[in-house]
Design a protein around this motif. Structure first.
Motif, PDB file in Angstrom:
ATOM      1  N   SER A 185      36.369  -0.322  19.144  1.00  0.00           N
ATOM      2  CA  SER A 185      35.336  -0.502  20.155  1.00  0.00           C
ATOM      3  C   SER A 185      35.720  -1.653  21.068  1.00  0.00           C
ATOM      4  CB  SER A 185      33.988  -0.832  19.511  1.00  0.00           C
ATOM      5  OG  SER A 185      33.612   0.158  18.608  1.00  0.00           O
ATOM      6  N   PRO A 186      35.452  -1.520  22.362  1.00  0.00           N
ATOM      7  CA  PRO A 186      35.738  -2.644  23.260  1.00  0.00           C
ATOM      8  C   PRO A 186      34.858  -3.837  22.919  1.00  0.00           C
ATOM      9  CG  PRO A 186      34.747  -0.789  24.456  1.00  0.00           C
ATOM     10  CD  PRO A 186      34.884  -0.378  23.035  1.00  0.00           C
ATOM     11  N   ASP A 187      35.432  -5.014  22.939  1.00  0.00           N
ATOM     12  CA  ASP A 187      34.699  -6.251  22.676  1.00  0.00           C
ATOM     13  C   ASP A 187      35.211  -7.295  23.656  1.00  0.00           C
ATOM     14  OD1 ASP A 187      33.004  -8.122  21.534  1.00  0.00           O
ATOM     15  OD2 ASP A 187      34.428  -8.646  19.959  1.00  0.00           O
ATOM     16  N   GLY A 188      34.727  -7.215  24.892  1.00  0.00           N
ATOM     17  CA  GLY A 188      35.236  -8.120  25.930  1.00  0.00           C
ATOM     18  C   GLY A 188      36.654  -7.717  26.284  1.00  0.00           C
ATOM     19  N   ASP A 189      37.564  -8.684  26.238  1.00  0.00           N
ATOM     20  CA  ASP A 189      38.954  -8.417  26.576  1.00  0.00           C
ATOM     21  C   ASP A 189      39.755  -7.852  25.413  1.00  0.00           C
ATOM     22  OD1 ASP A 189      38.539  -9.354  29.132  1.00  0.00           O
ATOM     23  OD2 ASP A 189      39.157 -11.408  28.643  1.00  0.00           O
ATOM     24  N   GLU A 190      39.160  -7.837  24.239  1.00  0.00           N
ATOM     25  CA  GLU A 190      39.871  -7.364  23.056  1.00  0.00           C
ATOM     26  C   GLU A 190      39.142  -6.183  22.437  1.00  0.00           C
ATOM     27  OE1 GLU A 190      40.883 -10.351  20.245  1.00  0.00           O
ATOM     28  OE2 GLU A 190      41.214 -11.867  21.783  1.00  0.00           O
ATOM     29  N   ALA A 191      39.850  -5.474  21.580  1.00  0.00           N
ATOM     30  CA  ALA A 191      39.242  -4.357  20.861  1.00  0.00           C
ATOM     31  C   ALA A 191      38.720  -4.843  19.519  1.00  0.00           C
ATOM     32  CB  ALA A 191      40.264  -3.249  20.648  1.00  0.00           C
ATOM     33  N   LEU A 192      37.591  -4.303  19.122  1.00  0.00           N
ATOM     34  CA  LEU A 192      37.041  -4.573  17.803  1.00  0.00           C
ATOM     35  C   LEU A 192      37.428  -3.409  16.913  1.00  0.00           C
ATOM     36  CD1 LEU A 192      35.235  -6.145  15.824  1.00  0.00           C
ATOM     37  CD2 LEU A 192      33.302  -4.822  16.723  1.00  0.00           C
TER      38      LEU A 192
END
Length: 127
Positions: free
Chosen positions: A55-62
């Motif tokens: 899942s997208p989490d800001g600039d990084e993926a979760l």
């Protein structure tokens, strides 16, 4: 939300030490966790059903991952744990990993058709 598998010959679970003999904490006794290693008998590589997601989490993926579990096998419950991983039979692996166009009933049938195993346990050194 994506199916996956891991192939393992054991799994680890944390239990409260007093739950291993199925007893209540004594007055003044503090709960202590212990890690148990469960191994199937007969020995076998287990194809463990999993779900994962990105899942997208800001600039990084979760990234998330979970083995699918069910009510505990009797010997796992006796060791003090409340669930057991779900193994799938190797012949179901391709179907599990390609769920497109499969009904939820077909996928549940894969989870229900499990290899037979008895899970022996011992205290893990990996704690």
């Amino acid at each position: 939300h994506r199916p996956g598998v891991t192939i393992d010959n054991s799994f680890l679970e944390t239990v409260e030490r007093h739950n291993m003999p199925q007893r209540e904490l004594a007055e003044g006794e503090k709960s202590e966790n212990v890690v148990l290693e469960f191994r199937p008998k007969p020995e076998q590589d287990m194809v463990i059903a999993c779900l994962w997601n990105e899942s997208p989490d800001g600039d990084e993926a979760l990234l998330s991952f979970a083995a699918i579990t069910d009510d505990p096998a009797p010997e796992v419950a006796a060791a003090g744990h409340d669930r057991t991983i779900i193994q799938i039979k190797p012949e179901h692996m391709d179907a599990w990993l390609t769920p497109e166009c499969r009904s939820s009933g077909e996928l549940q049938a894969i989870l229900d058709d499990r290899p037979q195993a008895y899970y022996e346990h011992k205290e893990s050194r990996a704690a």
